[in-house]
Design a protein around this motif. Structure first.
Motif, PDB file in Angstrom:
ATOM      1  N   GLY A  68       0.782  -1.231   0.000  1.00  0.00           N
ATOM      2  CA  GLY A  68       0.000   0.000   0.000  1.00  0.00           C
ATOM      3  C   GLY A  68       0.810   1.276   0.000  1.00  0.00           C
ATOM      4  N   HIS A  69       2.101   1.194  -0.333  1.00  0.00           N
ATOM      5  CA  HIS A  69       2.969   2.367  -0.361  1.00  0.00           C
ATOM      6  C   HIS A  69       3.849   2.327  -1.609  1.00  0.00           C
ATOM      7  CE1 HIS A  69       2.308   3.432   3.994  1.00  0.00           C
ATOM      8  NE2 HIS A  69       2.054   2.136   4.042  1.00  0.00           N
ATOM      9  N   LEU A  70       4.127   3.520  -2.169  1.00  0.00           N
ATOM     10  CA  LEU A  70       5.168   3.692  -3.175  1.00  0.00           C
ATOM     11  C   LEU A  70       6.274   4.509  -2.522  1.00  0.00           C
ATOM     12  CD1 LEU A  70       3.066   4.787  -6.301  1.00  0.00           C
ATOM     13  CD2 LEU A  70       3.705   2.464  -5.622  1.00  0.00           C
ATOM     14  N   LEU A  71       7.510   4.024  -2.598  1.00  0.00           N
ATOM     15  CA  LEU A  71       8.621   4.692  -1.935  1.00  0.00           C
ATOM     16  C   LEU A  71       9.636   5.174  -2.965  1.00  0.00           C
ATOM     17  CD1 LEU A  71       9.181   2.098   0.926  1.00  0.00           C
ATOM     18  CD2 LEU A  71       7.940   4.267   1.100  1.00  0.00           C
ATOM     19  N   VAL A  72      10.029   6.446  -2.874  1.00  0.00           N
ATOM     20  CA  VAL A  72      11.072   7.006  -3.733  1.00  0.00           C
ATOM     21  C   VAL A  72      11.895   7.993  -2.912  1.00  0.00           C
ATOM     22  CG1 VAL A  72       9.805   6.787  -5.914  1.00  0.00           C
ATOM     23  CG2 VAL A  72       9.608   8.893  -4.583  1.00  0.00           C
ATOM     24  N   GLN A  73      13.143   8.191  -3.340  1.00  0.00           N
ATOM     25  CA  GLN A  73      13.980   9.228  -2.743  1.00  0.00           C
ATOM     26  C   GLN A  73      14.285  10.284  -3.790  1.00  0.00           C
ATOM     27  OE1 GLN A  73      18.296   9.921  -0.563  1.00  0.00           O
ATOM     28  NE2 GLN A  73      17.408   7.860  -0.479  1.00  0.00           N
ATOM     29  N   THR A  74      14.276  11.541  -3.383  1.00  0.00           N
ATOM     30  CA  THR A  74      14.540  12.652  -4.293  1.00  0.00           C
ATOM     31  C   THR A  74      15.880  13.311  -3.960  1.00  0.00           C
ATOM     32  OG1 THR A  74      13.128  14.046  -2.889  1.00  0.00           O
ATOM     33  CG2 THR A  74      12.151  13.145  -4.896  1.00  0.00           C
ATOM     34  N   ALA A  75      16.370  14.134  -4.899  1.00  0.00           N
ATOM     35  CA  ALA A  75      17.709  14.700  -4.803  1.00  0.00           C
ATOM     36  C   ALA A  75      17.888  15.668  -3.642  1.00  0.00           C
ATOM     37  CB  ALA A  75      18.042  15.415  -6.113  1.00  0.00           C
ATOM     38  N   ASP A  76      16.803  16.150  -3.042  1.00  0.00           N
ATOM     39  CA  ASP A  76      16.917  17.045  -1.894  1.00  0.00           C
ATOM     40  C   ASP A  76      16.954  16.287  -0.568  1.00  0.00           C
ATOM     41  OD1 ASP A  76      14.319  16.178  -1.916  1.00  0.00           O
ATOM     42  OD2 ASP A  76      13.405  18.162  -1.987  1.00  0.00           O
ATOM     43  N   GLY A  77      17.189  14.957  -0.624  1.00  0.00           N
ATOM     44  CA  GLY A  77      17.346  14.171   0.589  1.00  0.00           C
ATOM     45  C   GLY A  77      16.051  13.719   1.232  1.00  0.00           C
ATOM     46  N   ARG A  78      14.955  13.716   0.491  1.00  0.00           N
ATOM     47  CA  ARG A  78      13.666  13.308   1.037  1.00  0.00           C
ATOM     48  C   ARG A  78      13.280  11.906   0.580  1.00  0.00           C
ATOM     49  NH1 ARG A  78       9.573  18.531   0.477  1.00  0.00           N
ATOM     50  NH2 ARG A  78      10.961  20.065   1.489  1.00  0.00           N
ATOM     51  N   LEU A  79      12.784  11.127   1.519  1.00  0.00           N
ATOM     52  CA  LEU A  79      12.159   9.844   1.226  1.00  0.00           C
ATOM     53  C   LEU A  79      10.655  10.053   1.261  1.00  0.00           C
ATOM     54  CD1 LEU A  79      12.381   6.725   0.852  1.00  0.00           C
ATOM     55  CD2 LEU A  79      12.320   6.550   3.353  1.00  0.00           C
ATOM     56  N   TRP A  80       9.971   9.641   0.179  1.00  0.00           N
ATOM     57  CA  TRP A  80       8.536   9.880   0.036  1.00  0.00           C
ATOM     58  C   TRP A  80       7.783   8.555   0.068  1.00  0.00           C
ATOM     59  CZ3 TRP A  80       6.639  14.931  -1.375  1.00  0.00           C
ATOM     60  CH2 TRP A  80       7.640  15.865  -1.653  1.00  0.00           C
ATOM     61  N   SER A  81       6.612   8.580   0.685  1.00  0.00           N
ATOM     62  CA  SER A  81       5.661   7.485   0.575  1.00  0.00           C
ATOM     63  C   SER A  81       4.407   8.022  -0.097  1.00  0.00           C
ATOM     64  CB  SER A  81       5.316   6.919   1.952  1.00  0.00           C
ATOM     65  OG  SER A  81       4.313   5.917   1.840  1.00  0.00           O
ATOM     66  N   LEU A  82       4.020   7.394  -1.217  1.00  0.00           N
ATOM     67  CA  LEU A  82       2.865   7.822  -1.989  1.00  0.00           C
ATOM     68  C   LEU A  82       1.810   6.719  -1.998  1.00  0.00           C
ATOM     69  CD1 LEU A  82       4.738   9.251  -5.127  1.00  0.00           C
ATOM     70  CD2 LEU A  82       4.161  10.460  -3.008  1.00  0.00           C
ATOM     71  N   ASP A  83       0.565   7.110  -2.184  1.00  0.00           N
ATOM     72  CA  ASP A  83      -0.537   6.164  -2.317  1.00  0.00           C
ATOM     73  C   ASP A  83      -0.505   5.562  -3.721  1.00  0.00           C
ATOM     74  OD1 ASP A  83      -3.122   5.028  -2.873  1.00  0.00           O
ATOM     75  OD2 ASP A  83      -3.924   6.125  -1.171  1.00  0.00           O
ATOM     76  N   PRO A  84      -0.395   4.228  -3.864  1.00  0.00           N
ATOM     77  CA  PRO A  84      -0.340   3.627  -5.200  1.00  0.00           C
ATOM     78  C   PRO A  84      -1.578   3.895  -6.042  1.00  0.00           C
ATOM     79  CG  PRO A  84       0.300   2.042  -3.517  1.00  0.00           C
ATOM     80  CD  PRO A  84      -0.286   3.219  -2.798  1.00  0.00           C
ATOM     81  N   GLY A  85      -2.720   4.137  -5.410  1.00  0.00           N
ATOM     82  CA  GLY A  85      -3.948   4.330  -6.161  1.00  0.00           C
ATOM     83  C   GLY A  85      -4.072   5.679  -6.828  1.00  0.00           C
ATOM     84  N   ASN A  86      -3.532   6.733  -6.169  1.00  0.00           N
ATOM     85  CA  ASN A  86      -3.718   8.080  -6.723  1.00  0.00           C
ATOM     86  C   ASN A  86      -2.482   8.967  -6.645  1.00  0.00           C
ATOM     87  OD1 ASN A  86      -3.622   8.749  -3.971  1.00  0.00           O
ATOM     88  ND2 ASN A  86      -5.861   8.723  -3.790  1.00  0.00           N
ATOM     89  N   GLY A  87      -1.394   8.479  -6.057  1.00  0.00           N
ATOM     90  CA  GLY A  87      -0.168   9.264  -5.985  1.00  0.00           C
ATOM     91  C   GLY A  87      -0.116  10.287  -4.867  1.00  0.00           C
ATOM     92  N   LYS A  88      -1.128  10.345  -4.026  1.00  0.00           N
ATOM     93  CA  LYS A  88      -1.127  11.335  -2.946  1.00  0.00           C
ATOM     94  C   LYS A  88      -0.041  11.007  -1.926  1.00  0.00           C
ATOM     95  CE  LYS A  88      -5.962  12.768  -3.276  1.00  0.00           C
ATOM     96  NZ  LYS A  88      -7.262  12.870  -2.562  1.00  0.00           N
TER      97      LYS A  88
END
Length: 389
Positions: free
Chosen positions: A153-173
């Protein structure tokens, strides 16, 4: 033209600074050196190309940005360096292609019939795997540096500004974010998160391995895999560029210009550590940990103690661009375009062949019937069969 990576970091620094992106990237037109020949009687595994497909788009072999090849239900999905997402059949024929906002050299992830991909414009997309229909897109704060990890139930990515994000797979929120300090200069490749037992283990460019709660993003512990030192930014680069791997109750992580170390998965207590510069994700099979260091040396390590069981120095000076295990075989690929088979017990090479004159930019992807997929530095996808001699 063949391409190889400069070993002199000063040249790499100049190129990185000219790019204005604060991240390290370098190449030269000098051809890589050929590997030494196999010892007599050691050629026990050969490679035969089943098919190859030259893909549309711009491709560039870079040392710390290995391309991910995603395999779905009878489909192959890749993304190039000019913003094209492509879905191919098992025979290498294009099924559909979509244009992205920004480039996506990291490659896509596939789960439950959906393709997820991030770009250097900070976008994350979701497409249906069957026909490429866009389900949603979301804008994040900066360049996406890791492939999208899909889990529970999570999408995980890291961005260049040092943030780890968890997004909703259904809508990207956005479900939550976790932030770390970002050094001035870093490698462009970063660790893909490891998830186990409701905990996310992720490496960052400041040399730390962090454990956060999957549900909330709350920090549970952090541990230094490497500590930056030196009088310039190049010497202080300690990215945890290799994805963490798990073994029993431990998490094992490696850092560039740092260490390979094991940590208790619950407490973060360090169980063992060895000085070793790592940017390729280690491989665990047969209860051994296999590692390629930044100098091209490949080692087998006891994951319980960190003891080196054997080390192969024959590829010292080669840039290893992929390390994997398929059908009980340990495989490695390099920037010179060579594919190697290595005996997992003794460490000697038992097969090698130059698959591409433009280098290899992917880890071998296992397929049924003793076959693998590889991507060349020029964007040619190969399906190769492993055959005993």
């Amino acid at each position: 033209m063949k391409k190889a990576w400069l070993a002199r970091l000063a040249v790499g620094s100049a190129l990185a600074l000219l790019s204005g992106c604060g991240m390290l990237s370098w190449f030269t037109s000098t051809s890589p050196k050929a590997p030494p020949p196999l010892a007599k009687g050691e050629h026990k595994l050969s490679f035969s190309t089943q098919w190859q497909a030259r893909l549309y788009g711009d491709w560039k072999l870079e040392p710390y940005q290995v391309t991910r090849i995603a395999v779905g239900d009878g489909q192959i999905v890749v993304a190039d360096g000019s913003g094209h997402l492509m879905n191919l059949s098992e025979s290498g024929h294009q099924r559909w292609m979509r244009r992205l906002d920004g480039h996506s050299p990291r490659g896509p992830g596939v789960a439950a019939g959906v393709v997820y991909v991030g770009t250097d414009a900070g976008k994350v997309y979701a497409f249906t795997e069957a026909d490429g229909r866009k389900k949603w897109e979301v804008q994040l704060s900066s360049e996406v540096l890791t492939p999208v990890t899909v889990t529970a139930g999570h999408l995980l990515v890291q961005t260049a500004d040092g943030r780890l994000w968890s997004l909703d797979p259904g809508n990207g929120k956005v479900q939550w974010t976790f932030s770390m300090n970002q050094p001035t200069l870093s490698l462009r490749g970063l660790a893909t998160p490891l998830v186990r037992d409701g905990i996310v283990y992720e490496g960052f460019a400041d040399g730390n391995l962090v454990a956060v709660n999957l549900a909330s993003g709350a920090e549970l512990w952090r541990a230094p895999v490497a500590i930056a030192h030196g009088n310039n930014e190049l010497a202080r680069m300690v990215d945890v560029a290799a994805s963490p791997v798990d073994w029993h109750d431990e998490v094992i992580a490696g850092a560039y210009q740092g260490n390979l170390a094991a940590y208790n998965a619950r407490s973060g207590t360090q169980d063992w550590s060895r000085p070793m510069s790592i940017y390729q994700t280690p491989v665990i099979f047969h209860d051994h940990l296999y590692v390629a260091d930044a100098q091209g040396r490949i080692s087998a390590i006891d994951p319980a103690s960190g003891t080196v069981l054997w080390r192969n120095d024959s590829l010292n000076g080669h840039y290893i661009t992929g390390l994997g295990a398929c059908d009980g075989e340990l495989l490695a690929a390099d920037s010179g375009g060579y594919l190697y088979a290595i005996d997992p017990q003794g460490g000697h090479r038992i097969g090698q062949e130059q698959a591409s004159g433009s280098g290899i930019q992917s880890t071998p992807v296992c397929l049924p019937d003793h076959q693998i997929l590889l991507m060349s530095g020029a964007g040619t996808l190969y399906r190769i069969k492993l055959e005993k001699r």
